[in-house]
Design an enzyme around this catalytic site. Structure first.
Site, PDB file in Angstrom:
ATOM      1  N   SER A 265      31.628  55.024  42.885  1.00 15.38           N
ATOM      2  CA  SER A 265      31.032  55.712  43.967  1.00 15.38           C
ATOM      3  C   SER A 265      31.509  57.339  43.782  1.00 15.38           C
ATOM      4  CB  SER A 265      31.261  55.224  45.371  1.00 15.38           C
ATOM      5  OG  SER A 265      30.980  53.814  45.439  1.00 15.38           O
TER       6      SER A 265
HETATM    7  N1  SAH Z   1      34.223  49.925  44.733  1.00 11.61           N
HETATM    8  C1  SAH Z   1      33.664  50.441  43.408  1.00 11.61           C
HETATM    9  C2  SAH Z   1      32.264  50.814  43.420  1.00 11.61           C
HETATM   10  C3  SAH Z   1      31.421  49.965  42.351  1.00 11.61           C
HETATM   11  S1  SAH Z   1      29.835  49.791  42.270  1.00 11.61           S
HETATM   12  C4  SAH Z   1      34.508  51.415  43.047  1.00 11.61           C
HETATM   13  O1  SAH Z   1      35.287  52.001  43.574  1.00 11.61           O
HETATM   14  O2  SAH Z   1      34.497  51.630  41.504  1.00 11.61           O
HETATM   15  C5  SAH Z   1      29.476  48.305  43.136  1.00 11.61           C
HETATM   16  C6  SAH Z   1      30.195  46.956  42.658  1.00 11.61           C
HETATM   17  O3  SAH Z   1      29.884  45.938  43.354  1.00 11.61           O
HETATM   18  C7  SAH Z   1      29.439  46.644  41.132  1.00 11.61           C
HETATM   19  O4  SAH Z   1      30.629  46.656  40.275  1.00 11.61           O
HETATM   20  C8  SAH Z   1      28.788  45.367  41.379  1.00 11.61           C
HETATM   21  O5  SAH Z   1      29.075  44.678  40.033  1.00 11.61           O
HETATM   22  C9  SAH Z   1      29.446  44.851  42.501  1.00 11.61           C
HETATM   23  N2  SAH Z   1      28.612  43.849  43.378  1.00 11.61           N
HETATM   24  C10 SAH Z   1      27.207  43.953  43.384  1.00 11.61           C
HETATM   25  N3  SAH Z   1      26.950  42.678  44.013  1.00 11.61           N
HETATM   26  C11 SAH Z   1      28.206  42.079  44.367  1.00 11.61           C
HETATM   27  C12 SAH Z   1      28.487  40.669  44.892  1.00 11.61           C
HETATM   28  N4  SAH Z   1      27.493  39.875  45.132  1.00 11.61           N
HETATM   29  N5  SAH Z   1      29.649  40.398  44.792  1.00 11.61           N
HETATM   30  C13 SAH Z   1      30.805  41.072  44.221  1.00 11.61           C
HETATM   31  N6  SAH Z   1      30.623  42.215  43.704  1.00 11.61           N
HETATM   32  C14 SAH Z   1      29.147  42.645  43.855  1.00 11.61           C
END
Ligand code: SAH
Length: 218
Positions: A65
């Site tokens: 993000s």
């Molecule tokens: N907080 C992260 C942002 C990652 S983007 C950071 O600081 O880098 C969002 C993430 O959510 C992705 O890696 C995606 O694979 C994950 N995601 C999406 N749906 C999900 C679910 N049902 N359970 C767990 N993770 C999920």
């Protein structure tokens, strides 16, 4: 592990100043953003962009993000020392590290096995003993350690998931982006077993919150 040079520290200081100008007022959040080297969470090809206020690609077509979004969600969550915080969407592990710096007890879940392994190793290498990583479908939450004081969702949900509200303690807070094309940043405060209050903090854009898990190689 990469080095955290004076140049990186200088760029990070400037990023934190810009976050302050954009309206992040919580000094603890700003200090955490100043302390965590964001370039450690990115492929070295993106190291030079790590301290711009931009979302950047990570593996598996996901994104880390934008720093403003991380700071904004963290500020809304009002994290207290020793809070039990559930993060849905570990991704790179950067948001988890910010929560870890705030001395929360962090539980973070990721549905992509590759991202889970990489983030778990990275956070262990950085010495975060207060962050636990799980390879799970976050639509189910993480029932065995519920209830949580705080829940933060870092993928865009189509609706507020009742399962996650159920895993929040009464008085607890959940920060979650909700919407389809773009998302509204909602802060949910659980008032009783059946009632919660909702506040809207405007438009953001996230990768989708999807059910199920993806194992390596699939
Ligand atoms: N907080 C992260 C942002 C990652 S983007 C950071 O600081 O880098 C969002 C993430 O959510 C992705 O890696 C995606 O694979 C994950 N995601 C999406 N749906 C999900 C679910 N049902 N359970 C767990 N993770 C999920």
């Amino acid at each position: 592990m990469q080095a955290d040079t004076y140049r990186h520290k200088g760029l990070r200081r400037k990023l934190v100043d810009s976050l302050r100008k954009k309206g992040i007022t919580d000094g603890r959040v700003l200090a955490a953003m100043d302390a965590v080297p964001r370039h450690f969470f990115l492929d070295s090809a993106f190291a030079d962009l790590a301290y711009e206020d931009k979302a950047l690609p990570i593996e598996r077509e996901q994104t880390i993000s934008q720093p403003f979004t991380v700071a904004f969600q963290t500020q809304l969550l009002n994290v207290q020392k020793r809070d039990r915080v559930l993060e849905i969407g570990t991704g790179s592990g950067y948001q988890a590290a910010i929560l870890g710096k705030l001395e929360a007890r962090v539980f973070t879940v990721e549905r992509q096995e590759q991202l889970f392994h990489e983030a778990k190793k990275r956070l262990a290498d950085l010495g975060f003993a207060n962050i636990r990583c799980y390879f799970r479908d976050g639509t189910k939450g993480l029932r065995e350690f519920a209830p949580y004081d705080k829940i933060i969702v870092t993928a865009g949900a189509t609706e507020v998931p009742q399962t996650l509200i159920d895993q929040l303690r009464i008085g607890g807070i959940m920060v979650i982006p909700v919407g389809t094309a773009s998302q509204r940043m909602l802060r949910i405060t659980k008032k009783s077993e059946t009632e919660w209050a909702e506040e809207d903090f405007g438009d953001f854009r996230f990768v989708p919150f999807i059910g199920g898990t993806i194992s390596n190689g699939k």
